[in-house]
Structures are given as structure tokens and as C-alpha cells.
Design an enzyme around this catalytic site. Structure first.
Site, PDB file in Angstrom:
ATOM      1  N   GLY A  46       1.682  -9.563  60.058  1.00 18.56           N
ATOM      2  CA  GLY A  46       0.809 -10.623  60.573  1.00 18.56           C
ATOM      3  C   GLY A  46       1.025 -10.853  62.053  1.00 18.56           C
ATOM      4  O   GLY A  46       1.538  -9.985  62.762  1.00 18.56           O
ATOM      5  N   HIS A  52      -2.376  -4.040  66.220  1.00 15.48           N
ATOM      6  CA  HIS A  52      -2.755  -4.024  64.802  1.00 15.48           C
ATOM      7  C   HIS A  52      -4.248  -3.694  64.649  1.00 15.48           C
ATOM      8  O   HIS A  52      -4.644  -2.943  63.761  1.00 15.48           O
ATOM      9  CB  HIS A  52      -2.507  -5.391  64.157  1.00 15.48           C
ATOM     10  CG  HIS A  52      -1.083  -5.847  64.182  1.00 15.48           C
ATOM     11  ND1 HIS A  52      -0.655  -6.895  64.957  1.00 15.48           N
ATOM     12  CD2 HIS A  52       0.021  -5.414  63.511  1.00 15.48           C
ATOM     13  CE1 HIS A  52       0.635  -7.097  64.762  1.00 15.48           C
ATOM     14  NE2 HIS A  52       1.076  -6.205  63.891  1.00 15.48           N
ATOM     15  N   GLN A  76      14.296  -6.728  56.222  1.00 14.23           N
ATOM     16  CA  GLN A  76      14.430  -6.005  57.487  1.00 14.23           C
ATOM     17  C   GLN A  76      14.899  -6.903  58.623  1.00 14.23           C
ATOM     18  O   GLN A  76      14.953  -6.469  59.770  1.00 14.23           O
ATOM     19  CB  GLN A  76      13.131  -5.273  57.835  1.00 14.23           C
ATOM     20  CG  GLN A  76      11.973  -6.169  58.195  1.00 14.23           C
ATOM     21  CD  GLN A  76      10.666  -5.396  58.248  1.00 14.23           C
ATOM     22  OE1 GLN A  76      10.152  -4.942  57.239  1.00 14.23           O
ATOM     23  NE2 GLN A  76      10.129  -5.227  59.444  1.00 14.23           N
ATOM     24  N   VAL A 215      -0.755   0.400  71.832  1.00 13.07           N
ATOM     25  CA  VAL A 215      -1.663  -0.401  72.662  1.00 13.07           C
ATOM     26  C   VAL A 215      -0.806  -1.243  73.603  1.00 13.07           C
ATOM     27  O   VAL A 215       0.173  -1.873  73.172  1.00 13.07           O
ATOM     28  CB  VAL A 215      -2.559  -1.302  71.784  1.00 13.07           C
ATOM     29  CG1 VAL A 215      -3.455  -2.176  72.654  1.00 13.07           C
ATOM     30  CG2 VAL A 215      -3.406  -0.443  70.852  1.00 13.07           C
ATOM     31  N   SER A 224       3.322  -6.632  71.173  1.00 11.60           N
ATOM     32  CA  SER A 224       4.212  -6.890  70.043  1.00 11.60           C
ATOM     33  C   SER A 224       4.078  -8.353  69.652  1.00 11.60           C
ATOM     34  O   SER A 224       3.898  -9.219  70.528  1.00 11.60           O
ATOM     35  CB  SER A 224       5.658  -6.599  70.462  1.00 11.60           C
ATOM     36  OG  SER A 224       6.558  -7.220  69.565  1.00 11.60           O
ATOM     37  N   SER A 225       4.168  -8.615  68.360  1.00  6.94           N
ATOM     38  CA  SER A 225       4.080 -10.012  67.899  1.00  6.94           C
ATOM     39  C   SER A 225       5.209 -10.835  68.499  1.00  6.94           C
ATOM     40  O   SER A 225       5.098 -12.049  68.646  1.00  6.94           O
ATOM     41  CB  SER A 225       4.181 -10.075  66.374  1.00  6.94           C
ATOM     42  OG  SER A 225       3.220  -9.236  65.790  1.00  6.94           O
ATOM     43  N   ARG A 226       6.317 -10.178  68.848  1.00  9.34           N
ATOM     44  CA  ARG A 226       7.478 -10.908  69.368  1.00  9.34           C
ATOM     45  C   ARG A 226       7.366 -11.221  70.862  1.00  9.34           C
ATOM     46  O   ARG A 226       8.207 -11.948  71.390  1.00  9.34           O
ATOM     47  CB  ARG A 226       8.762 -10.123  69.103  1.00  9.34           C
ATOM     48  CG  ARG A 226       9.198 -10.154  67.641  1.00  9.34           C
ATOM     49  CD  ARG A 226      10.604  -9.607  67.492  1.00  9.34           C
ATOM     50  NE  ARG A 226      11.177  -9.893  66.197  1.00  9.34           N
ATOM     51  CZ  ARG A 226      11.302  -9.006  65.211  1.00  9.34           C
ATOM     52  NH1 ARG A 226      10.849  -7.777  65.372  1.00  9.34           N
ATOM     53  NH2 ARG A 226      11.870  -9.346  64.063  1.00  9.34           N
TER      54      ARG A 226
HETATM   55  P1  AMP Z   1       4.381  -5.291  62.599  1.00 11.88           P
HETATM   56  O1  AMP Z   1       3.392  -6.354  62.202  1.00 11.88           O
HETATM   57  O2  AMP Z   1       5.075  -5.564  63.880  1.00 11.88           O
HETATM   58  O3  AMP Z   1       5.293  -4.916  61.464  1.00 11.88           O
HETATM   59  O4  AMP Z   1       3.514  -4.005  62.890  1.00 11.88           O
HETATM   60  C1  AMP Z   1       2.607  -3.475  61.959  1.00 11.88           C
HETATM   61  C2  AMP Z   1       2.124  -2.149  62.439  1.00 11.88           C
HETATM   62  O5  AMP Z   1       1.492  -2.296  63.700  1.00 11.88           O
HETATM   63  C3  AMP Z   1       3.259  -1.136  62.635  1.00 11.88           C
HETATM   64  O6  AMP Z   1       2.833   0.138  62.174  1.00 11.88           O
HETATM   65  C4  AMP Z   1       3.453  -1.152  64.122  1.00 11.88           C
HETATM   66  O7  AMP Z   1       3.981   0.050  64.637  1.00 11.88           O
HETATM   67  C5  AMP Z   1       2.027  -1.361  64.598  1.00 11.88           C
HETATM   68  N1  AMP Z   1       2.023  -1.868  65.973  1.00 11.88           N
HETATM   69  C6  AMP Z   1       2.715  -2.931  66.446  1.00 11.88           C
HETATM   70  N2  AMP Z   1       2.521  -3.067  67.774  1.00 11.88           N
HETATM   71  C7  AMP Z   1       1.696  -2.050  68.145  1.00 11.88           C
HETATM   72  C8  AMP Z   1       1.124  -1.633  69.382  1.00 11.88           C
HETATM   73  N3  AMP Z   1       1.362  -2.286  70.519  1.00 11.88           N
HETATM   74  N4  AMP Z   1       0.317  -0.551  69.374  1.00 11.88           N
HETATM   75  C9  AMP Z   1       0.069   0.125  68.226  1.00 11.88           C
HETATM   76  N5  AMP Z   1       0.571  -0.225  67.036  1.00 11.88           N
HETATM   77  C10 AMP Z   1       1.380  -1.293  66.983  1.00 11.88           C
END
Ligand code: AMP
Length: 363
Positions: A46, A52, A76, A215, A224-226
Site C-alpha cells: 500500500g 506501484h 519482514q 520509477v 518509495s513509500s518510506r
Molecule cells: P512495496 O509496497 O514497497 O512492498 O512495493 C511493492 C512493489 O512495488 C515491489 O515490487 C517494489 O519493488 C515496487 N516498487 C516500489 N517502489 C518502486 C519504484 N520506485 N519503481 C518501481 N517499482 C517500485
């Protein structure tokens, strides 16, 4: 040619279905299987952003049905990590998903690259995902876990020892429930793609693992969500990692293939930014620690002394943005007020030369 449609004639968009229980998901999946329809799957935690969205778009291009999961997986997160404060933005996430599905529907009706629809969001609770024992991330915890070694213990795994066990375990659960034809993962988390590919292969899951390019923000920072934790001061300095990897990649592009040369450029850049920050007063600086800079084989993640152009390599790194020492009164310190360290990871794939093979061979 199709006739113009007035707003009133627009088909009403039905909100994307939300499924919370594996039984319902399985029943739906079985119907699609019997109908011979393809299913792509995008696992997420999310707090959706453009990274995403790019995964979902790619899945829509290649599948009739796309399932997106939204689940913040406790196993995790190490005990000292941000499980309780991890950004949770359910309403906004669902708006994004509904908009994407609506766009896909409109584009499907014209000529478009989008073939699929977002058929459901799978958003289980932890009681459902971990039905027997509480999800504990301690190395000695009891429970049913998937361990992929040694891929999980290097790089990110060296600093976060049970991280990939948690990721592999939740992916195995999600893959078993959804049984997708294809799964879409971001290159941003490159080690995760290597671990999950290996898991899919070793456990004969029969899923096509698709990797979608990272991206980035206009200045290069990987989304990044963070990133919401950074605040403006740390956000500006956090680009140092991508800039460092880019300088290392340029060395490879110039066909100097030695570890020494590639990593020296990348590390020198990071040390220079680090020194520059140290020279500033605490009220202005954003300090960081370098965790690792790595040059590794793309399939085994073994460190390389020399890149073979026919195989390429992964140039990756991690830095830890330290808490702000002296935030100013009116400063945007980010979610959490700048009091916690924020880990930044990134990578660049040093692509093999055209027409060459051998990525999976050992080095
Ligand atoms: P997460 O919600 O952070 O667990 O990410 C879910 C998916 O989105 C994972 O496969 C991540 O590698 C991908 N993802 C996260 N950030 C990016 C980004 N900046 N560009 C492409 N994919 C991403």
C-alpha cells in the site's frame, strides 16, 4: 469509428472489488482459470505511488485480469523497524486503483495498449495470513517460513537478517492464494526480485516473474513509500546514493570493467557528499552512513572483481539517513519529525552487451 460519448452516456465505473479472504479469492480465481483468462498479480504494502502504478499499468497491458494485494507484512519488519508507523493510506490507495481501472476501461473501449482490468484488490488481515502462530520476525521464531539461501543473507539481508525470509514467506502465501500467471515486481528492490525468482524456480510455482524499471523523482531519487519520513533536508541529500551509482555506471559504460574502478567512483562520490554535510552546522546538515556499495552477479548476487560484458552486473547500494540533529522550528521534517533513521536503497543494472547470454552461469 466510435461515436462521441457525452458525459451522461459514460458507462458508470463499478468500484474495484475488495477481497479479504483466501476462500473467496480462490473461488474467483478458479472461475477465471476455467474461462481461460490470464491473471497478473502486483503485490504491494500500500501507500501507493508512481512506482506501484507503473507495475499495475504493465500488468494491465499483459493480462486480462489484474489483482493487486495491499498487505503490510509483519514478518519482514525487524523488531526495531517501522511496522507500527509504516504509512497506511487505504482510502487514497483505493482511489488510485479505481482511477487506474476506470482509465483502463475507457482505453479498452478505444484502441489502447491496456487489455486488462483490475479485477480485485486482495487485502487480507494478519489473522488470515498467519492462521496458526503469531507472525514474529525474530530469527528463532516458530512458524512456517520460506528461506532462500544464500541469496537472502547478502546485501540487504546482511543488515536485515530476517527480511527476505518474511518477503519470501508472504509471497509464497499470496502466490498460493492467487496463483497468478505473471507477477510484477519493481527493479527498485532488485534483491527481492532475485530472491523471488529463485523461489518461483526452486518451488516450481510456474509463475512468470516480470521486473518493471524503477520509477524516480525528477532528481533521480527512487520513489518509495518510506520517502515520506525524510523531510525536505534529508530528501535533498538522499539523492547522493543514486548519483553515486550513476557515476559508477558511467565507468562501466566507458568499458572499465574492474570492481576497483567502478566502486571507487561511486564511493568517492558518497564520501564527498558525506564530508560536505559534516562541514555544515548541525542545524543545516543531513548526515548519513554508508551501509554498502556492491557490484554483484545478476543471478547469484556474488560480489564480482570484474564485470564480464556478456553478463553485465548489478551495481547497488544502501545508505542510512540519520535522524536530524537540530530541526528548525518551521522545518518540514517529514512524517515522524525526522527522529528516526531512514534507509535508502537503490541500484542500477549494468546491462550486458547486446546479443550476449550467460546471465545465469556462475562467476
Ligand atoms: P512495496 O509496497 O514497497 O512492498 O512495493 C511493492 C512493489 O512495488 C515491489 O515490487 C517494489 O519493488 C515496487 N516498487 C516500489 N517502489 C518502486 C519504484 N520506485 N519503481 C518501481 N517499482 C517500485
Amino acid at each position: 469509428m466510435s461515436s462521441p460519448v457525452s458525459e451522461d452516456d459514460q458507462p458508470h465505473h463499478t468500484p474495484v472489488r475488495v477481497i479479504r479472504n483466501p476462500g473467496e479469492m480462490r473461488t474467483y480465481r478458479r472461475e477465471l482459470l476455467l474461462a481461460g483468462e490470464s491473471v497478473g498479480f502486483v503485490p504491494t504494502m500500500g501507500a501507493l505511488h508512481a512506482g506501484h502504478i507503473s507495475l499495475i499499468r504493465e500488468a494491465l497491458e499483459e493480462n486480462r485480469h489484474v489483482f493487486v494485494s495491499i498487505y503490510v507484512n509483519p514478518t519482514q519488519f525487524a523488531p526495531n523497524e517501522d511496522l507500527s508507523t509504516y504509512p497506511r493510506t487505504w482510502e487514497v490507495d483505493m482511489e488510485i486503483i479505481n482511477t487506474l481501472d476506470e482509465q483502463a476501461a475507457l482505453e479498452r473501449s478505444g484502441s489502447s495498449e491496456y487489455r486488462g482490468r483490475i479485477s480485485a484488490v486482495f487485502a487480507p488481515t494478519t489473522d488470515v495470513m498467519y492462521p496458526n502462530l503469531p507472525p514474529i520476525s525474530h530469527p528463532d521464531a516458530h512458524g512456517s517460513f520460506v528461506t532462500i539461501s544464500p541469496l537472502s543473507s547478502v546485501l540487504e539481508g546482511a543488515s536485515r537478517p530476517t527480511f527476505f525470509r518474511g518477503v519470501a514467506t508472504v509471497c509464497m502465501k499470496l502466490f498460493n492464494i492467487i496463483t497468478p500467471d505473471r507477477v510484477y515486481l519493481g527493479q527498485k528492490d532488485i534483491q527481492q526480485t532475485v530472491v523471488i525468482r529463485r523461489m518461483v524456480e526452486d518451488f516450481h510455482l510456474g509463475i512468470d516473474v516480470k521486473i518493471v524499471p524503477t520509477v524516480r523523482e525528477p532528481d533521480g531519487l527512487a520513489m518509495s513509500s518510506r520517502n515520506v519520513y525524510l523531510g525536505s533536508r534529508r530528501r535533498r541529500v538522499a539523492t547522493a546514493l543514486y548519483d553515486a551509482l550513476t557515476t559508477g555506471a558511467e565507468v562501466y559504460e566507458c568499458r572499465d570493467l574492474t570492481r576497483e574502478a567502478i566502486l571507487r567512483e561511486a564511493e568517492d562520490h558518497l564520501y564527498a557528499v558525506c564530508a560536505e554535510q559534516h562541514r555544515l552546522p548541525p542545524s543545516q546538515r543531513a548526515l548519513f552512513e554508508i551501509d554498502y556499495i556492491s557490484l554483484a552477479n545478476r543471478a547469484t548476487l556474488r560480489e564480482l572483481e570484474f564485470v564480464r560484458v556478456e553478463r553485465g552486473a548489478i551495481l547497488s547500494g544502501a545508505i542510512k539517513m540519520l535522524p536530524l540533529e537540530e530541526p528548525a522550528a518551521d522545518e518540514d521534517c517529514g512524517v515522524g519529525g525526522g527522529t528516526s533513521a531512514v534507509r535508502i536503497i537503490d541500484n542500477i543494472v549494468l546491462e550486458p552487451e547486446e546479443g550476449s547470454a550467460g546471465e545465469d552461469e556462475d562467476e
